[in-house]
Design an enzyme around this catalytic site. Structure first.
Site: not given
Length: 493
Positions: A184, A302
């Site tokens: 990814g 995050d």
């Protein structure tokens, strides 16, 4: 000794300071010299091969620290003034010629008294080649070991030690970063799967040259996560820094990230209620460790489904600490001018004012919890009067229709009270005022104790209708690469 061409075949580590590098050499009986340069500690054991004195001003010249016997040090100190004033470089060569045999004598004595220990230390020389490195036996992480004075003394410098691997070996492990091995790509850069000679699999994350994150985030993540050890935090195994390449080595998570399943109509069926509750509890435990139980108070900044990795047992592990910040134990909040995060998970005080705290992570956790329960993205309500998932959940809560929020594709949970409790906790976490949000310690207790009474949540942040949002834009935001945001203009609502 300055202006030296460093010897060949050093053992390299990533350390925070030259003092830790020096201490590492002193504690090794076999260490004969060390050098430190920009977080990289180089240690030599045994003879110093190809060491050379260079002319003054030569850019290749570095400083190397030699380990001497006490009498050698005193003699060298007495000659230092004479060497410096006369500028006879041949004296330096003679000194090195004397020191190397002396170091050999010291090494022989060490071998006599510590043969077993030196054998283990000698095996570290191959640690630069990731293909032959055995993380299962050589990595020092102890996720379940309590942090106390005795353990800290015993573990010592190993808490900040991070193996440094060669780029060539990483390249081989990933089959030249082939597309077939790509797992990814995020804001940091692409992630590849690698395989070692012993069959162990690893995840290799590269710092993209076009990434919005840079060397600061890379250093932050390597130093920070090396100090954090918990079953619900992803484990960093090492790094690679060569020329322009900056690479992090992680344990491989065979089940990828949470968003891979949660928002896919077919794959989300694999996340039954038992698994989802287990994931929620694991994320909460990981955040509690970061906020309260680790030796460093860490604000992740995050938290989102793509940063929750799943191991072979579907156990959640918080990853990606590039945006994380360390705060003091008595520090309640901090401020930044650089607002970077992911739309839909940033708390209002951070998105609007650049203020972040542990309550910012609590907000992100609340959004994540509601997404896990509903199977819907917070920002996925494009054709609805509800602005986002928070608005939708609040409307259902205030009208006693909370059951409509759950992901129907996996059916009803084993107990309706569990669903109502989770939604209640999620809404408590996303309240607009940070002081109204519970700390992660309270969140863990509320989730685990099914009989404890829960407070009534107040109106969440970012609640409003689609029409109202179109009419009054709160902020003008320009989206960066990979969902990174920079808030450029702010106006009153």
């Amino acid at each position: 000794m300055s202006n030296m061409r460093l010897p060949v075949k050093p053992i390299t580590y990533l350390f925070e300071s030259a003092g830790i590098c020096e201490k590492s050499c002193i504690e090794k009986c076999s260490c004969t010299a060390y050098a430190y340069n920009i977080s990289t500690c180089m240690i030599w054991e045994g003879a110093l091969l190809n060491i050379q004195q260079l002319p003054d001003g030569d850019p290749v010249g570095k400083v190397i620290h030699l380990r001497l016997a006490a009498d050698e040090y005193q003699r060298l100190a007495g000659d230092e003034h004479q060497i410096r004033t006369k500028g006879n470089k041949w004296r330096v060569r003679v000194t090195v010629g004397v020191l190397v045999p002396a170091a050999g004598v010291i090494l022989c004595l060490c071998i006599c008294f510590s043969r077993g220990k030196l054998k283990r230390k000698g095996e570290q020389a191959s640690s630069n080649d990731i293909l032959f490195f055995d993380f299962n036996t050589e990595f020092h992480a102890t996720s379940d070991e309590p942090i106390n004075k005795d353990n800290l003394k015993r573990r010592g410098k190993k808490d900040v030690e991070l193996p440094l691997f060669s780029y060539k070996s990483v390249l081989t492990a990933t089959n030249n970063f082939s597309i077939a091995n790509k797992l990814g790509e995020g804001g940091f850069g692409p992630v590849y799967k690698g395989k070692l000679f012993r069959g162990q699999e690893i995840a290799v994350k590269m710092l993209s040259k076009s990434s919005g994150q840079g060397l600061e985030e890379f250093r932050n993540e390597t130093i920070l996560i090396a100090k954090l050890q918990h079953r619900n935090l992803v484990r960093v195994l090492g790094c690679c820094i060569e020329q322009d390449e900056k690479i992090l080595i992680y344990e491989y998570m065979p089940n990828k990230s949470l968003d891979f399943y949660l928002f896919d109509p077919t794959k989300k069926k694999m996340l039954n209620w038992e698994t989802r509750i287990h994931i929620i509890e694991g994320i909460a435990q990981g955040l509690l460790y970061l906020h309260q139980h680790s030796r460093l108070r860490v604000i992740h900044r995050d938290l989102k489904p793509s940063n929750i990795l799943l191991d072979s047992g579907m156990n959640p592990k918080i990853s990606d600490f590039g945006m994380a910040r360390i705060v003091e134990d008595n520090q309640t909040h901090a401020n930044t001018r650089r607002i970077i995060g992911t739309y839909g998970y940033m708390s209002p005080e951070y998105a609007m004012e650049g203020l972040y705290s542990i309550k910012s992570d609590v907000f992100s956790f609340g959004v994540l919890l509601l997404e896990i329960v509903s199977g819907k993205k917070n920002t996925g309500f494009y054709n609805s009067e509800s602005l986002n998932l928070l608005n939708y959940a609040w409307e259902l809560w205030t009208t006693d229709q909370t059951l409509d929020l759950m992901d129907l594709i996996i059916g009803y949970p084993p107990s309706i009270s569990i669903l109502l409790r989770l939604v209640n906790v999620g809404l408590l976490c996303v309240q607009e005022n940070p002081t109204d949000r519970p700390a992660m310690h309270d969140v863990v207790l509320m989730i685990s104790n099914e009989h404890a009474p829960l407070p009534t949540p107040k109106k969440p942040a970012f609640v409003g209708g689609r029409i109202a949002m179109d009419r009054n834009s709160a902020v003008n935001m320009s989206a960066g690469v990979n969902n990174l945001l920079t808030i450029s203009i702010m106006e009153p609502r």
